[in-house]
Design a protein around this motif. Structure first.
Motif, PDB file in Angstrom:
ATOM      1  N   TYR A 124      48.063  41.713  51.687  1.00 38.71           N
ATOM      2  CA  TYR A 124      49.298  41.086  51.227  1.00 38.71           C
ATOM      3  C   TYR A 124      49.158  39.568  51.281  1.00 38.71           C
ATOM      4  CZ  TYR A 124      54.285  40.535  50.355  1.00 38.71           C
ATOM      5  OH  TYR A 124      55.490  40.212  49.781  1.00 38.71           O
ATOM      6  N   SER A 125      49.727  38.897  50.267  1.00 43.47           N
ATOM      7  CA  SER A 125      49.695  37.444  50.170  1.00 43.47           C
ATOM      8  C   SER A 125      48.241  36.980  50.037  1.00 43.47           C
ATOM      9  CB  SER A 125      50.407  36.819  51.383  1.00 43.47           C
ATOM     10  OG  SER A 125      50.703  35.464  51.150  1.00 43.47           O
ATOM     11  N   TRP A 126      47.784  36.041  50.864  1.00 45.53           N
ATOM     12  CA  TRP A 126      46.411  35.563  50.697  1.00 45.53           C
ATOM     13  C   TRP A 126      45.385  36.655  50.989  1.00 45.53           C
ATOM     14  CZ3 TRP A 126      42.537  35.082  54.420  1.00 45.53           C
ATOM     15  CH2 TRP A 126      42.925  35.268  55.748  1.00 45.53           C
ATOM     16  N   LEU A 127      45.752  37.646  51.792  1.00 44.58           N
ATOM     17  CA  LEU A 127      44.824  38.755  52.036  1.00 44.58           C
ATOM     18  C   LEU A 127      44.761  39.706  50.837  1.00 44.58           C
ATOM     19  CD1 LEU A 127      45.465  39.411  55.810  1.00 44.58           C
ATOM     20  CD2 LEU A 127      43.292  38.754  54.756  1.00 44.58           C
ATOM     21  N   ALA A 128      45.760  39.647  49.945  1.00 46.38           N
ATOM     22  CA  ALA A 128      45.647  40.347  48.664  1.00 46.38           C
ATOM     23  C   ALA A 128      44.627  39.645  47.782  1.00 46.38           C
ATOM     24  CB  ALA A 128      47.007  40.403  47.978  1.00 46.38           C
ATOM     25  N   LEU A 129      44.723  38.325  47.737  1.00 43.61           N
ATOM     26  CA  LEU A 129      43.742  37.519  47.004  1.00 43.61           C
ATOM     27  C   LEU A 129      42.327  37.816  47.493  1.00 43.61           C
ATOM     28  CD1 LEU A 129      42.627  34.978  45.487  1.00 43.61           C
ATOM     29  CD2 LEU A 129      43.437  33.641  47.416  1.00 43.61           C
ATOM     30  N   VAL A 130      42.169  37.921  48.798  1.00 44.47           N
ATOM     31  CA  VAL A 130      40.867  38.243  49.391  1.00 44.47           C
ATOM     32  C   VAL A 130      40.362  39.591  48.878  1.00 44.47           C
ATOM     33  CG1 VAL A 130      39.808  38.982  51.572  1.00 44.47           C
ATOM     34  CG2 VAL A 130      41.058  36.818  51.457  1.00 44.47           C
ATOM     35  N   GLY A 131      41.252  40.567  48.757  1.00 41.90           N
ATOM     36  CA  GLY A 131      40.853  41.880  48.271  1.00 41.90           C
ATOM     37  C   GLY A 131      40.314  41.831  46.859  1.00 41.90           C
ATOM     38  N   LEU A 132      40.931  41.019  46.000  1.00 40.94           N
ATOM     39  CA  LEU A 132      40.443  40.855  44.637  1.00 40.94           C
ATOM     40  C   LEU A 132      39.020  40.309  44.631  1.00 40.94           C
ATOM     41  CD1 LEU A 132      40.967  40.825  41.561  1.00 40.94           C
ATOM     42  CD2 LEU A 132      41.903  38.515  41.846  1.00 40.94           C
ATOM     43  N   HIS A 133      38.773  39.315  45.463  1.00 47.08           N
ATOM     44  CA  HIS A 133      37.435  38.714  45.499  1.00 47.08           C
ATOM     45  C   HIS A 133      36.418  39.626  46.175  1.00 47.08           C
ATOM     46  CE1 HIS A 133      38.190  34.742  43.720  1.00 47.08           C
ATOM     47  NE2 HIS A 133      39.437  35.033  44.056  1.00 47.08           N
ATOM     48  N   LEU A 134      36.875  40.438  47.088  1.00 45.87           N
ATOM     49  CA  LEU A 134      35.978  41.428  47.680  1.00 45.87           C
ATOM     50  C   LEU A 134      35.562  42.455  46.628  1.00 45.87           C
ATOM     51  CD1 LEU A 134      34.571  42.609  50.185  1.00 45.87           C
ATOM     52  CD2 LEU A 134      36.704  43.820  50.701  1.00 45.87           C
ATOM     53  N   ALA A 135      36.515  42.879  45.801  1.00 45.93           N
ATOM     54  CA  ALA A 135      36.224  43.857  44.752  1.00 45.93           C
ATOM     55  C   ALA A 135      35.201  43.329  43.752  1.00 45.93           C
ATOM     56  CB  ALA A 135      37.511  44.249  44.032  1.00 45.93           C
ATOM     57  N   LEU A 136      35.175  42.012  43.560  1.00 45.70           N
ATOM     58  CA  LEU A 136      34.220  41.399  42.638  1.00 45.70           C
ATOM     59  C   LEU A 136      32.830  41.252  43.241  1.00 45.70           C
ATOM     60  CD1 LEU A 136      36.525  38.581  41.204  1.00 45.70           C
ATOM     61  CD2 LEU A 136      35.757  40.642  39.999  1.00 45.70           C
ATOM     62  N   ARG A 137      32.729  41.489  44.556  1.00 48.94           N
ATOM     63  CA  ARG A 137      31.471  41.242  45.250  1.00 48.94           C
ATOM     64  C   ARG A 137      30.807  42.505  45.804  1.00 48.94           C
ATOM     65  NH1 ARG A 137      34.324  36.563  45.479  1.00 48.94           N
ATOM     66  NH2 ARG A 137      33.148  34.594  45.716  1.00 48.94           N
ATOM     67  N   THR A 138      31.459  43.658  45.660  1.00 46.95           N
ATOM     68  CA  THR A 138      30.871  44.881  46.206  1.00 46.95           C
ATOM     69  C   THR A 138      31.220  46.064  45.318  1.00 46.95           C
ATOM     70  OG1 THR A 138      30.713  46.302  48.161  1.00 46.95           O
ATOM     71  CG2 THR A 138      32.871  45.373  47.679  1.00 46.95           C
ATOM     72  N   ASP A 139      30.357  47.072  45.341  1.00 44.25           N
ATOM     73  CA  ASP A 139      30.648  48.317  44.624  1.00 44.25           C
ATOM     74  C   ASP A 139      31.079  49.412  45.599  1.00 44.25           C
ATOM     75  OD1 ASP A 139      28.290  48.856  45.956  1.00 44.25           O
ATOM     76  OD2 ASP A 139      27.142  49.391  44.159  1.00 44.25           O
ATOM     77  N   ARG A 140      31.473  49.010  46.802  1.00 49.00           N
ATOM     78  CA  ARG A 140      31.853  49.971  47.840  1.00 49.00           C
ATOM     79  C   ARG A 140      33.349  50.280  47.861  1.00 49.00           C
ATOM     80  NH1 ARG A 140      28.854  47.533  53.070  1.00 49.00           N
ATOM     81  NH2 ARG A 140      30.032  49.213  54.096  1.00 49.00           N
ATOM     82  N   MET A 141      34.132  49.557  47.073  1.00 49.21           N
ATOM     83  CA  MET A 141      35.578  49.766  47.082  1.00 49.21           C
ATOM     84  C   MET A 141      35.972  50.900  46.148  1.00 49.21           C
ATOM     85  SD  MET A 141      37.135  45.904  47.410  1.00 49.21           S
ATOM     86  CE  MET A 141      38.808  46.427  47.079  1.00 49.21           C
ATOM     87  N   GLU A 142      36.876  51.765  46.632  1.00 51.94           N
ATOM     88  CA  GLU A 142      37.358  52.892  45.845  1.00 51.94           C
ATOM     89  C   GLU A 142      38.665  52.577  45.128  1.00 51.94           C
ATOM     90  OE1 GLU A 142      35.641  56.866  47.892  1.00 51.94           O
ATOM     91  OE2 GLU A 142      37.357  55.968  48.922  1.00 51.94           O
ATOM     92  N   SER A 143      39.468  51.694  45.695  1.00 53.80           N
ATOM     93  CA  SER A 143      40.698  51.245  45.041  1.00 53.80           C
ATOM     94  C   SER A 143      41.151  49.958  45.710  1.00 53.80           C
ATOM     95  CB  SER A 143      41.791  52.314  45.111  1.00 53.80           C
ATOM     96  OG  SER A 143      42.265  52.488  46.431  1.00 53.80           O
ATOM     97  N   LEU A 144      42.047  49.236  45.013  1.00 53.91           N
ATOM     98  CA  LEU A 144      42.520  47.938  45.483  1.00 53.91           C
ATOM     99  C   LEU A 144      44.034  47.867  45.335  1.00 53.91           C
ATOM    100  CD1 LEU A 144      42.266  44.874  46.220  1.00 53.91           C
ATOM    101  CD2 LEU A 144      41.803  44.467  43.782  1.00 53.91           C
ATOM    102  N   ILE A 145      44.709  47.462  46.405  1.00 54.79           N
ATOM    103  CA  ILE A 145      46.152  47.218  46.359  1.00 54.79           C
ATOM    104  C   ILE A 145      46.412  45.773  46.758  1.00 54.79           C
ATOM    105  CG2 ILE A 145      48.423  47.886  47.219  1.00 54.79           C
ATOM    106  CD1 ILE A 145      47.279  50.619  47.912  1.00 54.79           C
ATOM    107  N   MET A 146      47.072  45.030  45.856  1.00 55.79           N
ATOM    108  CA  MET A 146      47.437  43.638  46.095  1.00 55.79           C
ATOM    109  C   MET A 146      48.949  43.518  46.157  1.00 55.79           C
ATOM    110  SD  MET A 146      44.815  41.611  43.531  1.00 55.79           S
ATOM    111  CE  MET A 146      45.469  39.996  44.004  1.00 55.79           C
TER     112      MET A 146
END
Length: 309
Positions: A124-146
């Protein structure tokens, strides 16, 4: 450090471990729920507080058991990888290198140390932003909630201005010999948010704490979230309260951060890219209200069940 193992009130196994992060500090990380279930990474899991601290949080609309309620609410169907990332770096600031790349490496290190290979992410908030950038850097994520940060036309420049000015104000106050402090006053005297004069409030906070967020947004000055949408091929949910707009006075840059407005404006574009978009209705549904577990859990729990089944 070895794992410690416990059984929570649902009868689920809860593992805890101290993880050494990239800056050498140690963070307590938990893993709760059945080992055969999909894992949800939850970096927003603050520890519960009681007494006066809890009462102060309630004044500001924050659930003092926020982290525990998220863990409890999700661990019936999922295994929850939980920790308080923001709280940890407020206690152990890393001002010069707090970039999306650094944070992504931190989070993957946590997953590795907890023997988690694939996971979904909620921030949530800046940690949502972090999730977006994590998704761009790994293929280990199954889903993303911002939550509370739009994934398209995000307010990067506005937040760069706010965080830079916040750091400058914190540094001024740090150098000042004045002891009286508006921020301290409203906590000690239990003022409500409506009674605080934000433009004239003085900041009594470690400049290193504020500088790390200035570093984060400065690193994103050339980031274009419109061009990266086709790189995301996992299920994605973005939500915000319909009143999520923060107007900052001149002291903090005189900018408006309109989270709900941008999410609503680009709802169709995001849905065309494969996002699910939720605007949470309510006259009081601001940035703080829309992050509380009673509001968020019904949304993300059902969405995760539908997309991870």
């Amino acid at each position: 450090m070895l794992y410690t193992e416990d059984i929570n009130r649902k009868g689920l196994i809860q593992l805890k471990k101290m993880i050494t992060l990239l800056n050498g500090s140690q963070l307590e990380v938990g893993l709760t729920g059945g080992q055969d279930r999909s894992v949800i990474m939850l970096p927003i899991a603050k520890k519960s507080v009681t007494g006066q601290e809890a009462e102060t949080l309630k004044l500001w609309g924050v659930d003092p058991e926020l982290g525990a309620k998220f863990i409890f609410g999700l661990s019936d169907e999922f295994q929850v990888l939980h920790f308080d990332y923001e709280g940890h770096y407020m206690a152990h600031p890393h001002p010069e290198h707090f970039t999306p790349e650094y944070i992504a490496q931190d989070l993957l290190r946590i997953a590795d140390q907890m023997n988690v290979n694939r996971f979904s992410y909620y921030g949530y908030s800046w940690l949502a932003l972090v999730g977006l950038h994590l998704a761009l850097r790994t293929d280990r994520m199954e889903s993303l909630i911002m939550g509370g940060f739009p994934p398209y036309e995000g307010p990067y420049e506005e937040m760069r201005v706010v965080t830079t000015r916040t750091y400058e104000e914190a540094w001024k106050q740090h150098e000042s010999t004045e002891e009286k402090n508006g921020a301290e006053a409203f906590i000690n005297e239990q003022f409500s948010p409506d009674e605080v004069d934000w433009d004239n409030m003085e900041l009594k906070i470690d400049p290193a704490q504020t500088k790390q967020f200035a570093t984060l947004y400065q690193d994103l000055i050339d980031f274009d979230d419109q061009r990266i949408q086709t790189q995301l091929n996992i299920p994605r949910l973005a939500f915000a309260g319909e009143r999520d707009m923060i107007v900052y006075g001149e002291k903090f840059g005189g900018v408006t951060v309109d989270i709900a407005g941008r999410l609503q404006k680009n709802k169709q574009i995001l849905e065309n890219f494969g996002w699910t978009v939720e605007i949470i209705k309510g006259a009081d549904m601001d940035h703080t209200k829309a992050m509380q577990p009673s509001i968020v859990l019904p949304i993300i729990h059902s969405w995760l069940k539908a997309h991870l089944s």
